[in-house]
Design an enzyme around this catalytic site. Structure first.
Site, PDB file in Angstrom:
ATOM      1  CD  GLU A 170      -2.999  -1.367   2.058  1.00 51.77           C
ATOM      2  OE1 GLU A 170      -3.415  -0.317   2.556  1.00 51.77           O
ATOM      3  OE2 GLU A 170      -3.445  -2.489   2.339  1.00 51.77           O
ATOM      4  CG  HIS A 369     -14.230  -8.841   7.227  1.00 50.16           C
ATOM      5  ND1 HIS A 369     -13.983  -7.981   8.271  1.00 50.16           N
ATOM      6  CD2 HIS A 369     -13.158  -8.746   6.407  1.00 50.16           C
ATOM      7  CE1 HIS A 369     -12.809  -7.373   8.071  1.00 50.16           C
ATOM      8  NE2 HIS A 369     -12.292  -7.821   6.956  1.00 50.16           N
ATOM      9  CD  GLU A 371      -7.940  -7.110   9.855  1.00 45.24           C
ATOM     10  OE1 GLU A 371      -8.281  -6.450   8.881  1.00 45.24           O
ATOM     11  OE2 GLU A 371      -6.798  -7.625   9.969  1.00 45.24           O
ATOM     12  CG  HIS A 438      -8.612  -6.323   1.759  1.00 44.94           C
ATOM     13  ND1 HIS A 438      -8.833  -4.980   1.641  1.00 44.94           N
ATOM     14  CD2 HIS A 438      -9.425  -6.927   0.859  1.00 44.94           C
ATOM     15  CE1 HIS A 438      -9.757  -4.770   0.715  1.00 44.94           C
ATOM     16  NE2 HIS A 438     -10.146  -5.938   0.222  1.00 44.94           N
ATOM     17  CD  GLU A 439      -4.871  -5.352   4.978  1.00 45.18           C
ATOM     18  OE1 GLU A 439      -5.549  -6.298   5.415  1.00 45.18           O
ATOM     19  OE2 GLU A 439      -5.382  -4.297   4.581  1.00 45.18           O
ATOM     20  CD  GLU A 457      -6.239  -3.395   0.646  1.00 44.04           C
ATOM     21  OE1 GLU A 457      -6.818  -2.352   0.930  1.00 44.04           O
ATOM     22  OE2 GLU A 457      -5.643  -4.082   1.501  1.00 44.04           O
ATOM     23  CD  GLU A 463      -7.615   0.241   3.290  1.00 44.22           C
ATOM     24  OE1 GLU A 463      -8.367  -0.129   4.192  1.00 44.22           O
ATOM     25  OE2 GLU A 463      -6.527  -0.310   3.040  1.00 44.22           O
TER      26      GLU A 463
HETATM   27  C1  NOJ Z   1      -7.892  -3.081   5.821  1.00 44.36           C
HETATM   28  C2  NOJ Z   1      -8.705  -3.521   4.646  1.00 44.36           C
HETATM   29  O1  NOJ Z   1      -8.062  -3.185   3.441  1.00 44.36           O
HETATM   30  C3  NOJ Z   1     -10.070  -2.881   4.743  1.00 44.36           C
HETATM   31  O2  NOJ Z   1     -10.855  -3.216   3.612  1.00 44.36           O
HETATM   32  C4  NOJ Z   1     -10.740  -3.307   6.016  1.00 44.36           C
HETATM   33  O3  NOJ Z   1     -11.944  -2.589   6.167  1.00 44.36           O
HETATM   34  C5  NOJ Z   1      -9.861  -3.033   7.250  1.00 44.36           C
HETATM   35  N1  NOJ Z   1      -8.534  -3.505   7.054  1.00 44.36           N
HETATM   36  C6  NOJ Z   1     -10.440  -3.699   8.486  1.00 44.36           C
HETATM   37  O4  NOJ Z   1     -10.409  -5.080   8.351  1.00 44.36           O
HETATM   38 CA    CA Z   2      -5.715  -2.452   3.230  1.00 44.12          CA
END
Ligand code: NOJ
Ligand code: CA
Length: 664
Positions: A170, A369, A371, A438-439, A457, A463
């Site tokens: 990023e 989701h 995280e 993501h990441e 991503e 974001e």
């Molecule tokens: C980073 C992600 O790119 C984003 O899409 C997400 O909302 C946040 N982390 C929280 O998980």
């Molecule tokens: Ca991100």
């Protein structure tokens, strides 16, 4: 010297032949790109690439370095096997349903006095070259300490890349002379005279990612993301590296239209792909980034049952297949702390079972989701239980995230990270889950082999516009020629409330990730729409708050859009300046165009449309001369393949078009 020349006949028409020279060459089917492998006096291999008889990559050293075994020198060539392939294969989804793979291959088989057998496999396509190392050694296991592969440019030129970093992609793009680049991640895109090219890798499975690190002015070496003890990779005594790739084009858009990365990956390992379906989605997401909602339970909680039902209803009414709710599960209080998330238990105000039932009744796909905050050990311990539960709930799509440092001092892009991301892909396939990561680790075309690996991503997505200086239109004109060469991106496009009027009207808006008072979208509204076409993702989000779409005439584009497509082509553009992309899904076509900070008028031939068919073209365009980025116009015209469309774009602007055949 090449000492032993053998003639072998391998299966399926592959014939082995050796010439009497120290040089072994392989040429692309069209004869324009020639790759030469040479062994020097010390038995060190090197590789060079010529295009139209002009040197592009001067002789560049090859090989790896291991802790206790010589993998790098003393080689003599034993045989060279040649092969040729010309076939068309079909993918379950992708920019193009049909992919043409036409290449010449050589497998240069060498051995050194330590008993190390090295096959250097090189594939020459009309759009570039791929090569990889296949080692077969007397050892049981090896510690790879370094990769010695070099890329020595024969001439200077311009390049576009992000900095090399082992934990994030990023990062902003740098446009630099090749000779000014110190370190870069891949795809590393460049222009040398009239040629365009990009260095990347394909089929990364059990190895660290590769960067380019400058040696001297035009010479780079492959640098691998290390493990905490400094070892680059732990491998078996026999192992194969990812492909090192060099895409080559005569126009900038040729790089986008190249399928070289996919062609260097293996066919699908998932036999039944009927459950893998591209889709459009909306979700509870942007509000958290804007700071008007939060992931945790409380008065501003985004993922509530009521909000979920509202989103499912919106999706059902607008031809959108999927819904995502971030902050549905317990543990968000720990984000940035001990990074312990619960992947099964919802917050008390999110009635998961009721929501899953309601989504099913409405024919909407419920996404989950996860995280992880980078807590990989914890996720690995719990992910199977979670995936089982999601399968029971009828879920087929999972967004994962790794926002946080990886536990144990490992970096995201090291072999440790690569192995983890792959374990998730394979387990998700067992539970029939499509992935949006993501990441992530960078895409290297494994979506061909694991077609549940839909999108990721791996770049500065939408974001960043919520809490930083944001992504400029120049960034968006660079993305397709760099990051997107590796594969689909979940950029999460399509914000309509360009100046965040709704968020700014909320007196309780929070600043959770830095000062957000001056943030806004840096493009026009028409460009936000065009990004749905330009930034390919088989899971494509309309990322704004759904209330910003309700009643908005321009949202018709997303209703009509299809996340699946049968054919795509990048039609024209220059890196960092502009881009035009067309796609076809069924009998409809979509076009997306975007410019940088300069207003631009371009003519685009519509000869990609079906000849003899009349189309109703609905054009979503900027209002030239109007500096308000929310200004747009919608125009309807009757057009055919014989027409040329004049596209007028405002600074930071764009244009999107749907073409629907007229039934006459
Ligand atoms: C980073 C992600 O790119 C984003 O899409 C997400 O909302 C946040 N982390 C929280 O998980
Ligand atoms: Ca991100």
């Amino acid at each position: 010297m090449m000492k032993l020349f053998t003639l072998l006949t391998a299966a399926a028409g592959a014939v082995t032949m050796i010439g009497c020279s120290n040089d072994v060459k392989v040429t692309s089917p069209d004869g324009r790109i020639q790759t030469t492998v040479t062994l020097d006096e010390a038995g060190v291999p090197s590789l060079s690439v010529e295009v139209d008889r002009q040197m592009l990559i001067a002789p560049s050293r090859l090989g790896l370095e291991a802790a206790d075994l010589n993998l790098a020198s003393g080689f003599e060539i034993e045989t060279v096997e040649k092969d040729h392939r010309d076939e068309t294969w079909t993918q379950p989804w992708g920019e193009n349903r049909e992919i043409h793979d036409c290449h010449n291959e050589i497998a240069v088989k060498m051995r050194n006095p330590e008993g190390v057998a090295l096959t250097l496999r090189i594939r020459a396509f009309d759009d570039g070259v791929g090569f990889r190392y296949e080692y077969d050694t007397p050892a049981d296991s090896l510690l790879i300490m370094d990769e010695l592969t070099q890329m020595n440019f024969a001439r200077d030129g311009l390049s576009w890349s992000i900095d090399g970093n082992y934990d994030t992609y990023e990062l902003p793009y740098r446009e630099q002379a090749i000779s000014a680049v110190e370190r870069a991640n891949t795809p590393f895109t460049f222009r040398v005279d009239d040629l365009y090219g990009s260095i990347h890798e394909a089929a990364l499975y059990d190895y660290p990612e590769m960067h380019l690190l400058r040696q001297d002015s035009l010479s780079f070496k492959a640098e691998l993301a290390p493990l905490p003890d400094g070892v680059k990779a732990r491998v078996g005594g026999s192992f194969t590296t990812p492909w090192r790739t060099l895409q080559i084009g005569h126009r900038a858009v040729d790089l986008i239209n190249s399928a070289l990365i996919l062609n260097l990956n293996e066919p699908s390992k998932i036999a039944d792909t009927s459950w893998i379906k591209p889709q459009k989605y909306v979700g509870v997401w942007w509000g958290m980034h804007l700071g008007t909602q939060v992931w945790t339970m409380g008065p501003r909680h985004g993922a509530t049952t009521e909000n979920a039902i509202r989103h499912i209803d919106f999706a059902a009414a607008n031809n959108i297949q999927g819904v995502l709710f971030e902050g549905w599960n317990r543990g968000w209080e720990n984000w940035g702390g001990n990074q312990q998330f619960d992947y099964v238990e919802p917050y008390a105000d999110f009635d998961l079972e009721r929501i899953a039932r309601y989504a099913a009744e409405k024919g909407i796909e419920l996404w989950m989701h996860n995280e992880t905050g980078g807590n990989i050990p914890d996720y690995e311990a719990r992910m199977e239980e979670a995936m089982k539960r999601y399968a029971e709930l009828g879920v087929h799509t999972l967004k994962t995230g790794y926002a946080g440092g990886v536990k144990g001092g490992y970096s995201h892009h090291s072999q440790y990270g690569v192995r983890h991301y792959q374990r998730v892909v394979e387990m998700a396939a067992r539970y029939q889950l499509m992935l949006d990561v993501h990441e992530p680790i960078k895409e290297t075309g494994i979506r061909r082999t694991w077609p549940n690996m839909m999108t990721r991503e791996g770049g500065r997505g939408m974001e960043w516009n919520a809490w930083s200086e944001g992504n400029s239109s120049e960034y968006l004109c660079t993305l397709p020629y760099v990051r997107l060469l590796s594969g689909p991106m979940d950029y999460t496009p399509g914000i309509f409330d360009i100046y965040y009027d709704r968020a700014k009207a909320d007196p309780g808006r929070i600043q959770w990730n830095g000062d957000n008072t001056n943030c806004s979208i840096k493009t026009t509204l028409a460009r936000q729409i065009a990004n749905w076409v330009i930034i390919y993702s088989p899971l494509q989000m309309a990322a704004d708050l759904i209330e910003n779409y309700e009643g908005h005439p321009a949202f018709q584009f997303f209703r009509d859009f299809d996340a699946d497509c049968d054919w795509s082509e990048a039609l024209q553009g220059e890196i960092g300046d502009w881009i035009v992309v067309a796609r076809r899904a069924g009998d409809r076509f979509y076009l997306g165009a975007g410019t940088n900070a300069e207003a631009r008028t371009i003519d685009q031939s519509l000869d990609f449309l079906r000849p003899g068919v009349s189309y109703t073209a609905r054009i979503y365009a900027d209002r030239p001369g109007d500096t308000l980025r929310t200004s747009y116009r919608i125009e309807e015209r009757r057009l055919t393949a014989a027409d040329t469309l004049r596209i007028e774009m405002a600074p930071d602007g764009g244009c999107a078009v749907t073409f629907e055949p007229v039934n006459e």
